[in-house]
Scaffold this motif. Sequence first.
Motif, PDB file in Angstrom:
ATOM      1  N   ASP A  96       0.838  -1.199   0.000  1.00 36.32           N
ATOM      2  CA  ASP A  96       0.000   0.000   0.000  1.00 36.32           C
ATOM      3  C   ASP A  96       0.871   1.245   0.000  1.00 36.32           C
ATOM      4  O   ASP A  96       1.732   1.404   0.870  1.00 36.32           O
ATOM      5  N   ARG A  97       0.607   2.120  -0.954  1.00 32.08           N
ATOM      6  CA  ARG A  97       1.358   3.377  -1.048  1.00 32.08           C
ATOM      7  C   ARG A  97       0.978   4.273   0.133  1.00 32.08           C
ATOM      8  O   ARG A  97      -0.201   4.397   0.463  1.00 32.08           O
ATOM      9  N   THR A  98       1.981   4.878   0.754  1.00 33.02           N
ATOM     10  CA  THR A  98       1.727   5.760   1.901  1.00 33.02           C
ATOM     11  C   THR A  98       1.346   7.166   1.463  1.00 33.02           C
ATOM     12  O   THR A  98       0.840   7.936   2.274  1.00 33.02           O
ATOM     13  N   THR A 152       6.747  10.428  -0.722  1.00 30.34           N
ATOM     14  CA  THR A 152       7.909  10.087  -1.528  1.00 30.34           C
ATOM     15  C   THR A 152       9.141  10.575  -0.787  1.00 30.34           C
ATOM     16  O   THR A 152       9.109  11.593  -0.096  1.00 30.34           O
ATOM     17  N   PRO A 184       8.743   6.419  -4.249  1.00 35.54           N
ATOM     18  CA  PRO A 184       7.507   6.231  -3.490  1.00 35.54           C
ATOM     19  C   PRO A 184       7.721   5.293  -2.302  1.00 35.54           C
ATOM     20  O   PRO A 184       8.464   4.321  -2.379  1.00 35.54           O
ATOM     21  N   GLN A 185       7.059   5.640  -1.207  1.00 41.24           N
ATOM     22  CA  GLN A 185       7.145   4.838   0.008  1.00 41.24           C
ATOM     23  C   GLN A 185       5.878   3.986   0.128  1.00 41.24           C
ATOM     24  O   GLN A 185       4.780   4.463  -0.151  1.00 41.24           O
ATOM     25  N   TYR A 186       6.050   2.739   0.540  1.00 39.62           N
ATOM     26  CA  TYR A 186       4.944   1.796   0.696  1.00 39.62           C
ATOM     27  C   TYR A 186       5.021   1.138   2.063  1.00 39.62           C
ATOM     28  O   TYR A 186       6.098   1.049   2.664  1.00 39.62           O
ATOM     29  N   THR A 188       7.835  -0.636   6.299  1.00 37.30           N
ATOM     30  CA  THR A 188       7.742   0.530   5.429  1.00 37.30           C
ATOM     31  C   THR A 188       8.998   0.536   4.588  1.00 37.30           C
ATOM     32  O   THR A 188      10.103   0.422   5.117  1.00 37.30           O
ATOM     33  N   ASP A 216       9.280   2.769  -8.906  1.00 36.43           N
ATOM     34  CA  ASP A 216       8.203   2.379  -9.826  1.00 36.43           C
ATOM     35  C   ASP A 216       8.616   1.234 -10.745  1.00 36.43           C
ATOM     36  O   ASP A 216       7.820   0.353 -11.043  1.00 36.43           O
ATOM     37  N   PHE A 248       8.137  -2.097  -8.934  1.00 36.07           N
ATOM     38  CA  PHE A 248       6.871  -2.252  -8.213  1.00 36.07           C
ATOM     39  C   PHE A 248       6.290  -3.662  -8.347  1.00 36.07           C
ATOM     40  O   PHE A 248       5.882  -4.272  -7.363  1.00 36.07           O
TER      41      PHE A 248
END
Length: 175
Positions: A108-110, A113, A118-120, A139, A144, A147
Amino acid sequence: MFKKLRDQIDNATRQATERAGQDFRWHAAQFQQEAARQGHDIRPQMPTQGMAAQGFQLMNQDPAMVEFMSLPGEEQIRQQGLANQYGQNLRRLHEFGEPATAVVRTLDRTGVTVAAQPQYTSVLDVTRADGTTYRTTVTHLVPDMTFAQYAPGTRHHVRIDRNDPNNVGVFELLP
């Protein structure tokens, strides 16, 4: 009229190039000092004009990078520091962590960035070498382009912090 405008543009370009060179030298010195504190001898070099042009072209094609580069310098440095801390933790886990495997259950994307990455958050089912399992949430930064490798259901080699089993580094994708 045209010559005057051209001369102004040339002058502004020269000034901007000089400022960029000064900024690079300052940031390179900061980076070199931090690396030396960690026992590394790193000597950053000024990129060639061709390398810089290619780098700027690639950066301008990535909306996250364009957004990152538009941030004030202090915020860029702060985010680069966070990305470095993340990378140092991964390196430490890779070198000293307990080997295990994990299955990604969620990704899940938080909405955050860090240095254009991007942080997940991911829920992982971790299986230790002795067969015991547990579930944890990590985390992590997921570029990308990689991904799909972290999609729910994928299995990975991981490394577990021996002092904190919730600190898990996700590494190689398993078949």
